[in-house]
Design a protein around this motif. Structure first.
Motif, PDB file in Angstrom:
ATOM      1  N   CYS A 118      37.445  49.843  44.132  1.00 59.49           N
ATOM      2  CA  CYS A 118      38.844  49.452  44.311  1.00 59.49           C
ATOM      3  C   CYS A 118      39.500  50.301  45.388  1.00 59.49           C
ATOM      4  O   CYS A 118      39.362  51.527  45.400  1.00 59.49           O
ATOM      5  N   VAL A 120      42.761  50.395  45.913  1.00 58.89           N
ATOM      6  CA  VAL A 120      44.166  50.736  45.624  1.00 58.89           C
ATOM      7  C   VAL A 120      44.313  52.242  45.399  1.00 58.89           C
ATOM      8  O   VAL A 120      45.327  52.839  45.752  1.00 58.89           O
ATOM      9  N   GLY A 121      43.278  52.849  44.844  1.00 55.44           N
ATOM     10  CA  GLY A 121      43.245  54.305  44.765  1.00 55.44           C
ATOM     11  C   GLY A 121      44.226  54.928  43.796  1.00 55.44           C
ATOM     12  O   GLY A 121      44.740  56.025  44.055  1.00 55.44           O
ATOM     13  N   CYS A 122      44.472  54.281  42.663  1.00 52.82           N
ATOM     14  CA  CYS A 122      45.361  54.881  41.660  1.00 52.82           C
ATOM     15  C   CYS A 122      44.762  56.220  41.219  1.00 52.82           C
ATOM     16  O   CYS A 122      43.565  56.293  40.906  1.00 52.82           O
ATOM     17  N   PHE A 124      44.940  57.943  38.625  1.00 56.15           N
ATOM     18  CA  PHE A 124      44.557  58.115  37.224  1.00 56.15           C
ATOM     19  C   PHE A 124      43.356  57.253  36.848  1.00 56.15           C
ATOM     20  O   PHE A 124      43.018  57.121  35.676  1.00 56.15           O
ATOM     21  N   CYS A 125      42.714  56.628  37.839  1.00 57.02           N
ATOM     22  CA  CYS A 125      41.687  55.621  37.544  1.00 57.02           C
ATOM     23  C   CYS A 125      40.352  56.026  38.154  1.00 57.02           C
ATOM     24  O   CYS A 125      40.278  56.335  39.345  1.00 57.02           O
ATOM     25  N   THR A 127      37.766  54.125  38.723  1.00 53.29           N
ATOM     26  CA  THR A 127      37.337  53.159  39.753  1.00 53.29           C
ATOM     27  C   THR A 127      38.005  53.499  41.080  1.00 53.29           C
ATOM     28  O   THR A 127      37.371  53.447  42.135  1.00 53.29           O
ATOM     29  N   GLY A 128      39.289  53.851  41.017  1.00 52.75           N
ATOM     30  CA  GLY A 128      39.998  54.247  42.236  1.00 52.75           C
ATOM     31  C   GLY A 128      39.331  55.457  42.869  1.00 52.75           C
ATOM     32  O   GLY A 128      39.162  55.531  44.089  1.00 52.75           O
ATOM     33  N   GLY A 165      39.232  45.071  34.493  1.00 55.04           N
ATOM     34  CA  GLY A 165      38.107  45.987  34.698  1.00 55.04           C
ATOM     35  C   GLY A 165      38.177  46.575  36.098  1.00 55.04           C
ATOM     36  O   GLY A 165      39.254  46.923  36.588  1.00 55.04           O
ATOM     37  N   MET A 166      37.035  46.674  36.755  1.00 58.34           N
ATOM     38  CA  MET A 166      37.031  47.291  38.084  1.00 58.34           C
ATOM     39  C   MET A 166      37.647  46.342  39.106  1.00 58.34           C
ATOM     40  O   MET A 166      37.338  45.161  39.146  1.00 58.34           O
ATOM     41  N   GLY A 167      38.502  46.901  39.955  1.00 57.47           N
ATOM     42  CA  GLY A 167      39.051  46.132  41.070  1.00 57.47           C
ATOM     43  C   GLY A 167      40.437  45.581  40.798  1.00 57.47           C
ATOM     44  O   GLY A 167      40.921  45.562  39.671  1.00 57.47           O
ATOM     45  N   GLU A 168      41.063  45.155  41.877  1.00 53.36           N
ATOM     46  CA  GLU A 168      42.417  44.582  41.825  1.00 53.36           C
ATOM     47  C   GLU A 168      42.295  43.071  41.985  1.00 53.36           C
ATOM     48  O   GLU A 168      41.951  42.578  43.072  1.00 53.36           O
ATOM     49  N   SER A 197      48.050  45.755  39.945  1.00 51.72           N
ATOM     50  CA  SER A 197      48.789  46.982  40.252  1.00 51.72           C
ATOM     51  C   SER A 197      50.110  46.648  40.950  1.00 51.72           C
ATOM     52  O   SER A 197      50.876  47.549  41.260  1.00 51.72           O
ATOM     53  N   CYS A 339      38.471  52.280  32.747  1.00 50.66           N
ATOM     54  CA  CYS A 339      37.998  51.556  33.922  1.00 50.66           C
ATOM     55  C   CYS A 339      37.180  52.423  34.875  1.00 50.66           C
ATOM     56  O   CYS A 339      37.646  53.418  35.394  1.00 50.66           O
TER      57      CYS A 339
HETATM   58  S1  SF4 Z   1      40.997  49.309  39.385  1.00 45.20           S
HETATM   59 FE1  SF4 Z   1      43.172  49.002  38.881  1.00 45.20          FE
HETATM   60  S2  SF4 Z   1      43.872  50.983  38.120  1.00 45.20           S
HETATM   61 FE2  SF4 Z   1      41.915  51.323  39.173  1.00 45.20          FE
HETATM   62  S3  SF4 Z   1      42.454  51.912  41.292  1.00 45.20           S
HETATM   63 FE3  SF4 Z   1      42.171  49.701  41.256  1.00 45.20          FE
HETATM   64  S4  SF4 Z   1      44.190  48.829  40.881  1.00 45.20           S
HETATM   65 FE4  SF4 Z   1      44.297  51.002  40.341  1.00 45.20          FE
END
Ligand code: SF4
Length: 351
Positions: A118, A120-122, A124-125, A127-128, A165-168, A197, A339
């Motif tokens: 992903c 988006v790079g949150c 707290f995640c 996957t990010g 799950g994984m990804g936006e 997100s 995730c």
């Molecule tokens: S998978 Fe969702 S929470 Fe994790 S970085 Fe991507 S958008 Fe953010």
């Protein structure tokens, strides 16, 4: 004379009726036969052409020469004491994604991935933290669903599906929309939730779909500056613009948007945050899910969940503002069910 390369077999998972008709064209082009084959894949979720029991053996053999059924393979299954099942699935190119099966009150929820990482790079995640990946095709997403339902024996049972799950999902609209079409035969859109997100153009496109799924938005911040720190890529769309898109999202009578708020100790869990959140959401039909962080010292160093007292105080402030609020502890915490965590353990991180 050069030998002719045999044409590649069509994967029936994800094929539309026109593609099914094309492979049946010279063996049995009757419309009802096309429907039968299509429904074996989309409704009956069969694992092989051999399982299409109302087709004659010669027809199955001829079809097998032209087509196949291929879902992602399940390479790891982890059971948590709370009943959550975490699965790692590998796609044809070797990419590993994860999915989760969660027993809830009165039903089962299946959580699917839409990308192999992903962008988006949150913060707290997990996957990010693993970084960007590729978009999964609609067929690959649908293949996850098929593989999971068959392996868990859930086929035919009522269940809820979440794209969480994984990804936006709204950065893979093509894959998401195709997966929704393929799922339409077995899952009502009322039982499907897409979690974003806050990708505003994608929200507008989702809003225009004739069969809209439920919507969940991962907000996690009460100011634009805080959101930019926590969810850098999503914060490209200012909070005001995101809230406008949520106000414009068409909801059926009685439906609400789910607002997810991951609680991070000392970052977004202050009494001021708790007071600002209801003000931001005023006028929107929402339910708020507070999700205390599932800590991961390896991938999310330095981030902690608030203590219980602070979580309860946050929830109480929202409730006092007449918000519909629940605290949702991440299911399967013991087995890396947040995730990206299982995938992160299975696939070495680059660098
Ligand atoms: S998978 Fe969702 S929470 Fe994790 S970085 Fe991507 S958008 Fe953010």
């Amino acid at each position: 004379m050069t030998a002719q390369t045999p044409s590649p077999r069509l994967n029936l998972v994800g094929a539309d009726r026109a593609q099914v008709a094309a492979v049946l064209a010279d063996i049995d082009p009757r419309p009802y036969r096309i429907e039968q084959v299509y429904h074996w894949v989309t409704r009956r979720l069969v694992a092989s052409i051999e399982d299409m029991s109302n087709l004659s053996k010669p027809l199955r053999a001829a079809l097998s020469e032209r087509a196949m059924i291929q879902d992602p393979g399940i390479v790891e299954t982890v059971h948590a004491p709370d009943g959550t099942l975490k699965l790692a699935l590998v796609h044809r190119d070797g990419s590993v994604v994860e999915a989760v099966v969660m027993p809830m009150e009165g039903h089962v929820t299946v959580c699917l991935s839409v990308q192999t990482g992903c962008a988006v790079g949150c913060v707290f995640c997990v996957t990010g933290a693993l970084g960007p990946g590729r978009n999964l095709t609609g067929a690959e997403i649908f293949g996850q669903y098929r593989a999971i339902l068959r392996s868990t024996g859930l086929a035919g049972q009522p269940l809820n599906l979440v794209f969480m799950g994984m990804g936006e999902p709204l950065l893979n609209l093509e894959g998401l929309e195709r997966a929704l079409e393929l799922l339409a035969d077995t899952v009502s859109p009322r039982r499907i939730t897409v979690s974003t997100s806050g990708i505003v153009p994608g929200l507008r496109r989702l809003a225009a779909l004739p069969r809209r799924p439920n919507l969940a938005v991962s907000l996690n911040a009460t100011t634009q500056a805080q959101r930019a720190r926590l969810m850098p890529a999503a914060a490209r769309w200012p909070l005001d613009e995101l809230l406008d898109a949520l106000h414009a999202y068409p909801l059926e009578r009685g439906r609400r948007i789910t607002v997810e708020y991951v609680l991070l100790a000392g970052i977004n869990d202050s009494p001021d945050d708790a007071r600002r959140l209801p003000v931001l959401l005023r006028g929107l039909p929402v339910k708020v899910n507070l999700i205390p962080l599932n800590p991961d010292p390896q991938f999310l160093p330095g981030l902690q969940a608030p203590d219980e007292e602070r979580i309860n105080a946050f929830a109480a402030t929202l409730a006092a503002a007449h918000m519909n609020v629940t605290v949702r502890w991440s299911k399967g915490r013991e087995v890396a069910a947040a995730c990206g965590q299982l995938r992160g353990r299975l696939v070495p991180t680059p660098g």
